[in-house]
Design an enzyme around this catalytic site. Structure first.
Site: not given
Length: 235
Positions: A20, A18
């Site tokens: 952020d 992922d």
């Protein structure tokens, strides 16, 4: 289970990250933008947006429109698609402004982990609902570590379901030519670890930046770390 030098199963063939909150210090920027747009909308008509609990519970890791619906429905509001789009666009504009104003930084531990993955010869993909993913990677100086990117634009183009559905992670693994059970998912979002578990990936690493380690475990993380560099020291 035998671990390799990266602290993941020895048979791992690919790493799926992922963006952020895992790779870059942008989760706090998104939380700040969500707080502003939701509190403007609520304007005293409901409990204000909590940038920690509500961010994790309703919006983190999800496509923008899904996050708008999830949070506001929890507050008793049911909006039409135009209203959902307007709020989502307002949030995106705020994020871009904040990023332009403050810049983007990668977590140093994540940068070191990516370098170790490169040295180990493991291919990496970034998997994010963020439509500005490429710009963030470029600004943080880590784009070159990834051979595959599945982001918010990919969701729209391929009509993929966003997290907590596993579709985006599965698409990234397929592009890398690796079966899900030999890929590792790295996520800080509850929806993201749920997606990793739902996709039957070989290992799910929860990254706890906000003190929610137990929630990450309950939602499907095999292991939880505060920083990716911990995985190397554990191996």
């Amino acid at each position: 289970m035998e671990r390799n030098e990266l602290g993941v199963p020895a048979n791992t063939a690919a790493l799926l990250f992922d963006l952020d909150g895992v790779l870059t210090k942008t989760a706090v920027v998104h939380a700040k933008a969500w707080q502003q747009v939701f509190d403007e909308f609520l304007d005293g008509r409901g409990e204000p947006f909590d940038p920690v609990h509500d961010y994790e519970e309703y919006v983190d890791g999800k496509p923008r429109a899904d996050g708008v619906r999830a949070f506001l429905e929890a507050r008793g509001f049911h909006l039409d698609e135009e209203q959902v789009r307007e709020i989502g666009d307002r949030k995106n504009d705020l994020v871009l402004r904040l990023i332009e104003q403050d810049g983007v930084r990668a977590y140093e531990g994540s940068r070191r982990y990516l370098e170790a993955a490169r040295e180990a010869g493991l291919p990496c993909a970034v998997v994010s609902s963020n439509a500005n993913c490429q710009a963030v990677l470029d600004a943080a100086g880590i784009a070159d570590y990834f051979s595959v990117r599945v982001d918010g634009n990919t969701l729209k183009e391929r009509h993929l379901k966003g997290k907590p559905a596993p579709d985006t992670f599965l698409a990234a693994a397929e592009e890398l030519g690796v079966p899900a059970d030999r890929a590792v998912v790295f996520e800080d979002a509850l929806a993201g670890v749920e997606a990793g578990r739902a996709g039957h990936f070989g290992y799910v690493v929860g990254v706890d930046r906000t003190g929610e380690a137990e929630q990450l475990r309950r939602h499907g993380a095999d292991v939880v770390v505060r920083d990716l560099a911990e995985l190397v020291s554990r191996s």
